[in-house]
Design a protein around this motif. Structure first.
Motif, mmCIF file in Angstrom:
data_model
loop_
_atom_site.group_PDB
_atom_site.id
_atom_site.type_symbol
_atom_site.label_atom_id
_atom_site.label_comp_id
_atom_site.label_asym_id
_atom_site.label_seq_id
_atom_site.Cartn_x
_atom_site.Cartn_y
_atom_site.Cartn_z
ATOM 1 N N ASP A 43 -28.395 4.828 -32.131
ATOM 2 C CA ASP A 43 -29.843 4.743 -32.363
ATOM 3 C C ASP A 43 -30.646 5.332 -31.212
ATOM 4 O OD1 ASP A 43 -29.481 3.600 -34.827
ATOM 5 O OD2 ASP A 43 -29.938 1.549 -34.175
ATOM 6 N N GLY A 44 -29.948 5.836 -30.181
ATOM 7 C CA GLY A 44 -30.635 6.455 -29.046
ATOM 8 C C GLY A 44 -31.261 5.458 -28.086
ATOM 9 N N ILE A 45 -30.814 4.208 -28.116
ATOM 10 C CA ILE A 45 -31.402 3.166 -27.274
ATOM 11 C C ILE A 45 -30.641 3.073 -25.958
ATOM 12 C CG2 ILE A 45 -31.878 0.687 -27.093
ATOM 13 C CD1 ILE A 45 -31.980 0.670 -30.202
ATOM 14 N N PRO A 46 -31.340 3.200 -24.835
ATOM 15 C CA PRO A 46 -30.662 3.038 -23.548
ATOM 16 C C PRO A 46 -30.163 1.605 -23.355
ATOM 17 C CG PRO A 46 -32.762 4.154 -23.267
ATOM 18 C CD PRO A 46 -32.730 3.622 -24.669
ATOM 19 N N TYR A 47 -28.976 1.483 -22.758
ATOM 20 C CA TYR A 47 -28.384 0.178 -22.471
ATOM 21 C C TYR A 47 -29.140 -0.532 -21.354
ATOM 22 C CZ TYR A 47 -24.723 -3.304 -21.811
ATOM 23 O OH TYR A 47 -24.019 -4.482 -21.736
ATOM 24 N N THR A 48 -29.583 0.254 -20.359
ATOM 25 C CA THR A 48 -30.340 -0.299 -19.242
ATOM 26 C C THR A 48 -31.201 0.803 -18.644
ATOM 27 O OG1 THR A 48 -30.178 -1.727 -17.276
ATOM 28 C CG2 THR A 48 -28.613 0.100 -17.421
ATOM 29 N N SER A 49 -31.982 0.446 -17.637
ATOM 30 C CA SER A 49 -32.886 1.402 -17.008
ATOM 31 C C SER A 49 -32.793 1.272 -15.492
ATOM 32 C CB SER A 49 -34.322 1.121 -17.459
ATOM 33 O OG SER A 49 -35.215 2.049 -16.886
ATOM 34 N N PHE A 50 -32.798 2.416 -14.819
ATOM 35 C CA PHE A 50 -32.783 2.458 -13.362
ATOM 36 C C PHE A 50 -34.055 3.133 -12.864
ATOM 37 C CE2 PHE A 50 -28.016 2.999 -14.097
ATOM 38 C CZ PHE A 50 -27.770 1.636 -14.028
ATOM 39 N N THR A 57 -21.136 8.828 -19.769
ATOM 40 C CA THR A 57 -19.752 9.219 -20.080
ATOM 41 C C THR A 57 -18.845 8.028 -20.367
ATOM 42 O OG1 THR A 57 -18.765 9.288 -17.836
ATOM 43 C CG2 THR A 57 -19.971 11.258 -18.570
ATOM 44 N N CYS A 58 -19.383 6.817 -20.376
ATOM 45 C CA CYS A 58 -18.596 5.596 -20.586
ATOM 46 C C CYS A 58 -19.051 4.849 -21.827
ATOM 47 C CB CYS A 58 -18.695 4.691 -19.362
ATOM 48 S SG CYS A 58 -18.141 5.484 -17.849
ATOM 49 N N GLY A 59 -19.820 5.542 -22.695
ATOM 50 C CA GLY A 59 -20.264 4.946 -23.938
ATOM 51 C C GLY A 59 -21.690 4.440 -23.937
ATOM 52 N N ASN A 60 -22.452 4.742 -22.884
ATOM 53 C CA ASN A 60 -23.815 4.212 -22.777
ATOM 54 C C ASN A 60 -24.841 5.312 -22.550
ATOM 55 O OD1 ASN A 60 -23.005 1.293 -22.516
ATOM 56 N ND2 ASN A 60 -21.974 2.145 -20.729
ATOM 57 N N LEU A 61 -26.030 5.055 -23.053
ATOM 58 C CA LEU A 61 -27.187 5.841 -22.667
ATOM 59 C C LEU A 61 -27.916 5.035 -21.599
ATOM 60 C CD1 LEU A 61 -28.470 6.999 -26.165
ATOM 61 C CD2 LEU A 61 -26.960 8.216 -24.567
ATOM 62 N N ILE A 62 -28.328 5.702 -20.529
ATOM 63 C CA ILE A 62 -28.996 5.048 -19.408
ATOM 64 C C ILE A 62 -30.337 5.738 -19.184
ATOM 65 C CG2 ILE A 62 -28.881 4.479 -16.953
ATOM 66 C CD1 ILE A 62 -26.658 3.098 -18.602
ATOM 67 N N GLN A 63 -31.386 4.939 -19.112
ATOM 68 C CA GLN A 63 -32.724 5.479 -18.846
ATOM 69 C C GLN A 63 -32.987 5.480 -17.345
ATOM 70 O OE1 GLN A 63 -36.490 4.461 -21.184
ATOM 71 N NE2 GLN A 63 -36.591 3.084 -19.434
ATOM 72 N N ILE A 64 -33.628 6.550 -16.872
ATOM 73 C CA ILE A 64 -34.192 6.534 -15.533
ATOM 74 C C ILE A 64 -35.700 6.596 -15.697
ATOM 75 C CG2 ILE A 64 -32.157 7.470 -14.342
ATOM 76 C CD1 ILE A 64 -33.578 10.200 -14.286
#
Length: 131
Positions: free
Chosen positions: A74-81, A118-125
């Motif tokens: 769904d294009g949802i980031p798992y977390t945000s940095f 690369t580990c199965g997650n989308l991460i937002q910055i």
């Protein structure tokens, strides 16, 4: 007073995740404790080595992978940095071969971008824009 000490991100391979989160994102390893087949493996920001730890948690639980797959699809980031400058960080990370699913985007008071860890997650910055 309650404070955040450790948060986690599910990863499909702890060694691969450690390499990505340290070599690409620039975190530093804080803890690496063997726990049978897995490890208590945490990284921290070099800007705050005694701050919040990110646990690179194996996604072996039966609910973890379907959850990760669904939110990533769904294009949802798992977390945000947080970063100081999203545009500069995107350029730095692209130079290291990091793939982005969302280029820097102005979202009003904040600029965001989303990368594939690369580990199965989308991460937002994200960076707050100056007032």
């Amino acid at each position: 007073m309650i404070r955040i000490n450790v948060t986690s991100v599910f990863v499909d391979d702890q060694a691969k995740a450690l390499a990505f989160y340290t070599d690409k994102l620039g975190f530093i390893k804080k803890n690496d404790v063997p726990l049978g087949e897995a490890r208590w493996l945490t990284v921290v920001s070099p800007a705050d080595p005694d701050g919040v730890e990110l646990l690179l948690e194996p996604d072996g639980h039966p609910a973890a992978r379907p959850f990760k797959d669904a939110i990533a699809a769904d294009g949802i980031p798992y977390t945000s940095f947080a970063v100081d400058d999203v545009f500069a960080e995107v350029e730095r990370l692209k130079g290291l071969g990091v793939t982005f699913t969302q280029e820097p985007t102005d979202m009003g008071p904040v600029v965001t971008a989303v990368l594939d860890d690369t580990c199965g997650n989308l991460i937002q910055i994200a960076a707050m824009k100056p007032a």
